[in-house]
Design an enzyme around this catalytic site. Structure first.
Site, PDB file in Angstrom:
ATOM      1  N   ASN A 115       0.815  -1.223   0.000  1.00 38.34           N
ATOM      2  CA  ASN A 115       0.000   0.000   0.000  1.00 38.34           C
ATOM      3  C   ASN A 115       0.843   1.265   0.000  1.00 38.34           C
ATOM      4  O   ASN A 115       0.754   2.114   0.886  1.00 38.34           O
ATOM      5  CB  ASN A 115      -0.940  -0.006   1.206  1.00 38.34           C
ATOM      6  N   ASP A 149      -0.560  -5.966  12.390  1.00 38.59           N
ATOM      7  CA  ASP A 149      -1.250  -5.160  11.376  1.00 38.59           C
ATOM      8  C   ASP A 149      -0.808  -3.707  11.455  1.00 38.59           C
ATOM      9  O   ASP A 149      -1.609  -2.774  11.357  1.00 38.59           O
ATOM     10  CB  ASP A 149      -2.767  -5.276  11.519  1.00 38.59           C
TER      11      ASP A 149
END
Length: 417
Positions: free
Chosen positions: A96, A306
């Site tokens: 990302n 995460d």
């Protein structure tokens, strides 16, 4: 790199010295001796730390940095330092960035930036071009360039035929496809779990059904194709049950859960703190109980921090408009130890490597040193002073945690606080 670790309790079920306190001699990055009261005739650097424990190096399957394109959030260099000081020797780096990592040259750039550093940075390649969910990216070329797996980070693959083709194609070269579990047409514009809490505080809900429908669909596609699938960051009790049943049927499936989805419920959002805005959303205590049981029995293959650094402009705004995500590397060990025993915590932090074809290195003579150093007993309240990331968006800010990480010895490098 030559170093002598003194009086370290070894937590490694694959080591013949498991649960014993030993000295560990490392020469040129390789463990050459393990024993009690080793001598140091060559005057190597000695590491003597309070209540020192060591284990195999930890692995995190889902970490975001920012570079290239979002260096204000995090750079590769500082991200590596943060991971090392948090105890991780291998991380899977999400795609990302800007541009999205969807070509072999992008993979090569990240590999070059991370070469010869203290930890192994294994980049994901995007599953689709630009992570737009329309056309497959150059999966085979990225695999050959060093891509660990293929994942459009936090973006669901809406077209089932596209995922079917991806599973069939990647299976030809043992590629691992990842599919984020959310049916966007069901989740809609929901920003938190759909439940009594979302109704009471007036925020739009994202129902558990959105996740569970997508997982059920993906499992049918997996059974049809005979491919290899990883489902990142599940969050509901029924998701655990669906994956448990798929494993019983011997499908080639794995999954992960984010540490914050084991720790917090949707009730934590009542004061609209945007650090608690994560994807998938925080669910209910019943979901947490099922997720923890899934971790314990192996249905859930790995727990990820995460880690997703976001600059203050993306978080210090109205809840509806704030970005999803929290940093998590620095707090993961301390949070896990609030939920599991030390033995189980270390197991959680070191398992999952095989799924991504990462060779684990046990703490035995003759093996390369890939070691995490930590004190499992220290209790503290997590705050910004514990954060090494450039971004400070931590969901664990203000939480009581247990366990302090000293750093790592890996890749012929030493990184210690």
């Amino acid at each position: 790199m030559n170093i002598l670790i003194k009086s370290a309790t070894i937590i490694d079920s694959k080591s013949e010295f498991h649960n014993s306190t030993q000295d560990i001699l490392i020469e040129q990055g390789v463990i050459t001796k393990i024993g009690s009261k080793l001598k140091n005739p060559n005057n190597y650097q000695e590491v003597t730390l309070e209540h020192l424990h060591v284990s195999q190096g930890w692995f995190d399957s889902s970490v975001s940095f920012g570079e290239p394109g979002f260096e204000e959030r995090e750079t590769i260099e500082n991200g590596i330092k943060t991971a090392a000081l948090s105890g991780y020797t291998t991380v899977g780096l999400n795609a990302n960035t800007n541009p999205i990592v969807d070509t072999s040259s992008h993979i090569a750039f990240i590999k070059a930036k991370a070469a010869s550093k203290a930890i192994n940075v294994l980049p994901f390649g995007a599953l689709t071009k630009g992570s737009k969910g329309v056309d497959l990216a150059e999966l085979f070329d990225m695999k050959n360039a060093g891509a660990m797996a293929f994942y459009d980070y936090k973006k669901a693959i809406s077209n089932p035929n596209l995922l079917k083709i991806a599973l069939q194609y990647a299976n030809g070269f043992n590629g691992l496809v990842c599919s984020f579990p959310q049916e966007n047409r069901i989740s809609g514009s929901g920003v938190m779990n759909e439940n009594i809490t979302s109704t009471s505080i007036g925020l739009k809900g994202n129902p558990a059904l959105a996740e569970e429908l997508q997982i059920a669909r993906d499992l049918f596609l997996l059974e049809y194709t005979g491919g290899k699938l990883h489902i990142p960051t599940i969050s509901t009790a029924k998701s655990v049950a669906l994956i448990r049943e798929a494993k019983r049927k011997k499908l080639d499936i794995s999954c992960s859960v984010a540490i914050h989805n084991l720790y917090f419920t949707d009730e934590n959002l009542t004061d609209f703190n945007t650090n608690f805005k994560v994807k998938p959303p925080l669910r209910t205590q019943g979901d947490i109980d099922a997720l923890i049981e899934g971790v314990k029995d192996g249905t859930i293959d790995m727990v990820t921090s995460d880690h997703n650094p976001l600059d203050i402009e993306l978080k210090k705004i109205e809840f509806d408009h704030a970005a999803y995500g929290s940093i998590g590397l620095e707090s993961a060990f301390g949070a896990l130890q609030q939920l599991f025993t030390l033995k189980k915590t270390v197991d959680i932090l070191t398992r999952g490597k095989n799924r991504f074809n990462i060779e684990p290195a046990s703490i035995n003579t003759g093996n390369k040193a890939d070691i995490t150093l930590f004190n499992p007993s220290k209790k503290y309240t997590f705050s910004k002073k514990h954060i090494h990331s450039k971004s400070k968006n931590s969901i664990f800010d203000g939480q009581a945690l247990k366990g302090d990480v000293y750093g790592v010895i890996a890749n012929n490098n030493v990184v210690l606080k």
